[in-house]
Design a protein around this motif. Structure first.
Motif, PDB file in Angstrom:
ATOM      1  N   ALA A 375     -19.310  93.381  15.007  1.00 16.08           N
ATOM      2  CA  ALA A 375     -19.926  93.244  13.688  1.00 16.08           C
ATOM      3  C   ALA A 375     -19.360  94.269  12.715  1.00 16.08           C
ATOM      4  O   ALA A 375     -19.023  93.953  11.571  1.00 16.08           O
ATOM      5  CB  ALA A 375     -21.442  93.405  13.802  1.00 16.08           C
ATOM      6  N   GLU A 376     -19.217  95.502  13.167  1.00 20.70           N
ATOM      7  CA  GLU A 376     -18.667  96.559  12.317  1.00 20.70           C
ATOM      8  C   GLU A 376     -17.204  96.278  11.983  1.00 20.70           C
ATOM      9  O   GLU A 376     -16.759  96.525  10.848  1.00 20.70           O
ATOM     10  CB  GLU A 376     -18.802  97.901  13.028  1.00 20.70           C
ATOM     11  CG  GLU A 376     -18.327  99.084  12.222  1.00 20.70           C
ATOM     12  CD  GLU A 376     -18.501 100.405  12.942  1.00 20.70           C
ATOM     13  OE1 GLU A 376     -17.837 101.394  12.537  1.00 20.70           O
ATOM     14  OE2 GLU A 376     -19.292 100.469  13.908  1.00 20.70           O
ATOM     15  N   ALA A 377     -16.463  95.761  12.943  1.00 18.34           N
ATOM     16  CA  ALA A 377     -15.036  95.524  12.735  1.00 18.34           C
ATOM     17  C   ALA A 377     -14.780  94.423  11.719  1.00 18.34           C
ATOM     18  O   ALA A 377     -13.887  94.539  10.873  1.00 18.34           O
ATOM     19  CB  ALA A 377     -14.360  95.191  14.064  1.00 18.34           C
ATOM     20  N   ILE A 378     -15.562  93.337  11.778  1.00 27.08           N
ATOM     21  CA  ILE A 378     -15.288  92.216  10.874  1.00 27.08           C
ATOM     22  C   ILE A 378     -15.912  92.420   9.505  1.00 27.08           C
ATOM     23  O   ILE A 378     -15.509  91.795   8.529  1.00 27.08           O
ATOM     24  CB  ILE A 378     -15.757  90.874  11.487  1.00 27.08           C
ATOM     25  CG1 ILE A 378     -17.271  90.859  11.698  1.00 27.08           C
ATOM     26  CG2 ILE A 378     -15.033  90.597  12.787  1.00 27.08           C
ATOM     27  CD1 ILE A 378     -17.778  89.556  12.306  1.00 27.08           C
ATOM     28  N   GLY A 379     -16.898  93.315   9.394  1.00 22.55           N
ATOM     29  CA  GLY A 379     -17.493  93.606   8.103  1.00 22.55           C
ATOM     30  C   GLY A 379     -18.620  92.655   7.752  1.00 22.55           C
ATOM     31  O   GLY A 379     -18.931  91.705   8.485  1.00 22.55           O
ATOM     32  N   GLU A 380     -19.229  92.898   6.621  1.00 27.09           N
ATOM     33  CA  GLU A 380     -20.452  92.186   6.243  1.00 27.09           C
ATOM     34  C   GLU A 380     -20.184  90.719   5.939  1.00 27.09           C
ATOM     35  O   GLU A 380     -19.513  90.375   4.979  1.00 27.09           O
ATOM     36  CB  GLU A 380     -21.099  92.866   5.032  1.00 27.09           C
ATOM     37  CG  GLU A 380     -22.472  92.305   4.691  1.00 27.09           C
ATOM     38  CD  GLU A 380     -23.223  93.167   3.692  1.00 27.09           C
ATOM     39  OE1 GLU A 380     -24.462  93.128   3.678  1.00 27.09           O
ATOM     40  OE2 GLU A 380     -22.554  93.885   2.911  1.00 27.09           O
ATOM     41  N   ASN A 381     -20.685  89.862   6.790  1.00 24.83           N
ATOM     42  CA  ASN A 381     -20.703  88.412   6.564  1.00 24.83           C
ATOM     43  C   ASN A 381     -21.739  87.805   7.500  1.00 24.83           C
ATOM     44  O   ASN A 381     -22.415  88.515   8.255  1.00 24.83           O
ATOM     45  CB  ASN A 381     -19.310  87.785   6.764  1.00 24.83           C
ATOM     46  CG  ASN A 381     -18.785  87.918   8.181  1.00 24.83           C
ATOM     47  OD1 ASN A 381     -19.540  88.162   9.125  1.00 24.83           O
ATOM     48  ND2 ASN A 381     -17.472  87.752   8.345  1.00 24.83           N
ATOM     49  N   THR A 382     -21.886  86.512   7.449  1.00 23.08           N
ATOM     50  CA  THR A 382     -22.919  85.841   8.244  1.00 23.08           C
ATOM     51  C   THR A 382     -22.711  86.058   9.742  1.00 23.08           C
ATOM     52  O   THR A 382     -23.666  86.304  10.494  1.00 23.08           O
ATOM     53  CB  THR A 382     -22.930  84.332   7.940  1.00 23.08           C
ATOM     54  OG1 THR A 382     -23.187  84.139   6.554  1.00 23.08           O
ATOM     55  CG2 THR A 382     -24.005  83.626   8.755  1.00 23.08           C
ATOM     56  N   GLU A 383     -21.456  85.973  10.204  1.00 21.36           N
ATOM     57  CA  GLU A 383     -21.196  86.163  11.624  1.00 21.36           C
ATOM     58  C   GLU A 383     -21.602  87.566  12.075  1.00 21.36           C
ATOM     59  O   GLU A 383     -22.185  87.743  13.148  1.00 21.36           O
ATOM     60  CB  GLU A 383     -19.718  85.936  11.939  1.00 21.36           C
ATOM     61  CG  GLU A 383     -19.406  86.091  13.431  1.00 21.36           C
ATOM     62  CD  GLU A 383     -17.932  86.063  13.756  1.00 21.36           C
ATOM     63  OE1 GLU A 383     -17.590  85.974  14.956  1.00 21.36           O
ATOM     64  OE2 GLU A 383     -17.117  86.160  12.819  1.00 21.36           O
ATOM     65  N   ALA A 384     -21.282  88.561  11.254  1.00 21.08           N
ATOM     66  CA  ALA A 384     -21.628  89.939  11.615  1.00 21.08           C
ATOM     67  C   ALA A 384     -23.133  90.104  11.764  1.00 21.08           C
ATOM     68  O   ALA A 384     -23.609  90.745  12.721  1.00 21.08           O
ATOM     69  CB  ALA A 384     -21.086  90.904  10.564  1.00 21.08           C
ATOM     70  N   TYR A 385     -23.888  89.536  10.853  1.00 20.28           N
ATOM     71  CA  TYR A 385     -25.345  89.646  10.964  1.00 20.28           C
ATOM     72  C   TYR A 385     -25.872  88.874  12.168  1.00 20.28           C
ATOM     73  O   TYR A 385     -26.846  89.297  12.808  1.00 20.28           O
ATOM     74  CB  TYR A 385     -26.016  89.167   9.675  1.00 20.28           C
ATOM     75  CG  TYR A 385     -25.982  90.212   8.582  1.00 20.28           C
ATOM     76  CD1 TYR A 385     -26.693  91.406   8.709  1.00 20.28           C
ATOM     77  CD2 TYR A 385     -25.237  90.004   7.424  1.00 20.28           C
ATOM     78  CE1 TYR A 385     -26.649  92.375   7.714  1.00 20.28           C
ATOM     79  CE2 TYR A 385     -25.198  90.964   6.417  1.00 20.28           C
ATOM     80  CZ  TYR A 385     -25.899  92.157   6.576  1.00 20.28           C
ATOM     81  OH  TYR A 385     -25.866  93.116   5.594  1.00 20.28           O
TER      82      TYR A 385
END
Length: 491
Positions: A375-385
């Motif tokens: 989640a931290e690596a890909i950054g803020e988006n729906t998948e990360a949440y």
């Protein structure tokens, strides 16, 4: 003790003790070992790498002067845990950012880690002459490279740039090396983990040399993701972690992760093995709880009689949890009846603990870590949440999204803090934040801790940017190198 003394001792001793986990081979003692020629075939290579696992267990699980060495340097250093500031001065120094180059716990960690690296180097070098099943030999080299990489990862986060040693140190010819840059050390770690991921299996079937608990491909990729994230290479971290996604699963009950005897579960990716029956029980958790709590639980050995525990949860950590968080009972308790009267670490309690130590493995890489790191690596988006909320769901907490309070990084860091408290992650996690933020966090936490528990005023100027939040290189190493190894700034 200087490096060359420790190197010679570790080659004689570490290879002659028990294997590295509950099920690993117990190595018969021998009086003498003849350098690299000892590992002359595939079976001896397996015995050799068992010694590397044992050395790693010493780093992560040993007590140093009564206090856990890396718990002192990683956990007490962070805002998650505090130390008894009436305790032995050198252990207090590391909590208060007031340590010196002669600090014994720091020196002990330095020596133990280099001994582990040197032993891994010995196993790796032996592969060039070892006979027998070359597939097994290649896999053993992968295991040794994984442990060497993990050891260097801890070292680079403790001290920054390091001498890079990838060959065995068995005489004075290659003992003294100058420090390489932090980036060069990370490059060696990444190379080791890439090699390990290519050489290691997904799992082990059992039997001699194939015992569950050894490093796997998933462990190498998970650690590779952690390493890349730590040095700021998020795309590379994402690539590594996506290869682990879906290969493991969260246990339904958080408390089962660290339950006594519950080894190598579906969530566990890599753990440091302990087994009282093999004289490798884990003693450190015994000192995490007050004596009266141990007595109430019926624990035969363990507990602490001090009014202030050697290592304990900070009030800031306790207050940060949602009261409905299901992880609380499996993370900390509150002593309200004994002399201590405060929070204590409950994450590693073995009700059957006796004088041989606890039957609890220290899980250092697990699937929840993969989810939150990705989640931290890909950054803020729906998948990360979605990844974050998978971890929150087990804790009984509602989903969060972009409209929830705080920045995305604050939300990730909070989730990591609650999920991995006292698992040796927090200080390393904090180092990914801007330096000014880490300094502000620690100044606030230590000021409150000093005033509330010890009635003293904390000198906030002790935490300063010129020291770069690193530990000093032990003075003995600098002296022995004739000044070729340079000290960190500010010491």
């Amino acid at each position: 003790m200087k490096l060359y003394k420790f190197c010679s001792l570790i080659m004689i001793i570490s290879l002659t003790v028990s294997g590295c986990s509950d099920e690993f081979l117990d190595v018969e003692p021998k009086d003498r070992i003849d350098g690299t020629s000892f590992f002359s075939n595939d079976n001896e290579m397996i015995i050799g790498v068992n010694g590397v696992y044992a050395a790693q267990r010493t780093i992560l699980s040993r007590a140093d002067g009564g206090t856990a060495m890396l718990y002192t340097l990683f956990e007490s250093r962070s805002d998650n845990a505090g130390s008894d500031h009436t305790d032995q001065a050198e252990r207090v120094e590391t909590d208060l950012f007031n340590e010196t180059p002669g600090n014994n716990p720091i020196m002990g960690a330095w020596e133990s880690m280099w001994s582990t690296v040197n032993l891994a180097n010995l196993v790796i070098a032996s592969a060039t002459v070892a006979e027998g099943d070359q597939a097994i030999i290649a896999r053993v080299v992968g295991e040794a490279k994984f442990i060497r990489a993990y050891t260097y990862f801890h070292m680079v986060n403790l001290w920054g740039g390091l001498p890079i040693r990838t060959e065995p140190t068995d005489d004075f010819s290659n003992t003294i090396l100058p420090r390489s840059s932090k980036e060069d050390v990370y490059n060696v770690i990444v190379e080791d983990l890439t090699d390990a991921a290519n050489a290691l299996p997904e799992s082990y079937s059992g039997g001699f040399g194939n015992e569950p608990g050894r490093a796997t491909k998933g462990a190498a990729l998970t650690l590779l993701g952690k390493v890349e994230l730590q040095r700021g290479n998020k795309p590379a971290a994402e690539t590594a972690l996506r290869q682990v996604l879906g290969k493991y699963e969260l246990l339904p009950d958080f408390s089962d992760i660290h339950a006594a005897g519950n080894d190598n579960t579906e969530e566990s990716i890599y753990e440091i093995n302990h087994n009282p029956a093999n004289q490798t029980g884990w003693f450190i958790p015994n000192g995490f709880i007050p004596n009266n709590v141990a007595a109430d639980l019926g624990i035969v050995a363990g507990g602490s009689s001090r009014n202030i525990l050697g290592i304990y949860p900070t009030q800031d950590l306790v207050d940060s949890y949602d009261p409905n968080d299901k992880r609380i009972p499996g993370t900390f308790g509150i002593d309200t009846e004994g002399a201590y009267q405060g929070p204590y670490i409950s994450k590693f309690i073995d009700l059957n603990t006796a004088t041989a130590g606890s039957d609890i493995n220290l899980v250092v890489l697990r699937y929840a870590d993969v989810l939150l790191m990705l989640a931290e690596a890909i950054g803020e988006n729906t998948e990360a949440y979605d990844l974050i909320n998978e971890v929150r769901s087990r804790a009984g907490l509602p989903d969060i999204d972009s409209t929830s309070p705080g920045s995305f990084m604050e939300k990730v860091m909070n989730e990591r803090r609650w999920e991995f408290a006292f698992e040796l992650h927090r200080w390393i996690d904090l180092l990914r934040l801007p330096q000014s933020e880490v300094i502000a966090i620690m100044r606030t936490q230590l000021t409150d801790q000093q005033q509330n528990l010890f009635g003293t005023t904390y000198n906030t100027s002790l935490i300063k940017e010129e020291r770069n939040l690193l530990y000093p290189i032990p003075q003995g190493e600098i002296d022995f190198s004739g000044g070729q190894v340079e000290q960190n700034p500010g010491f």
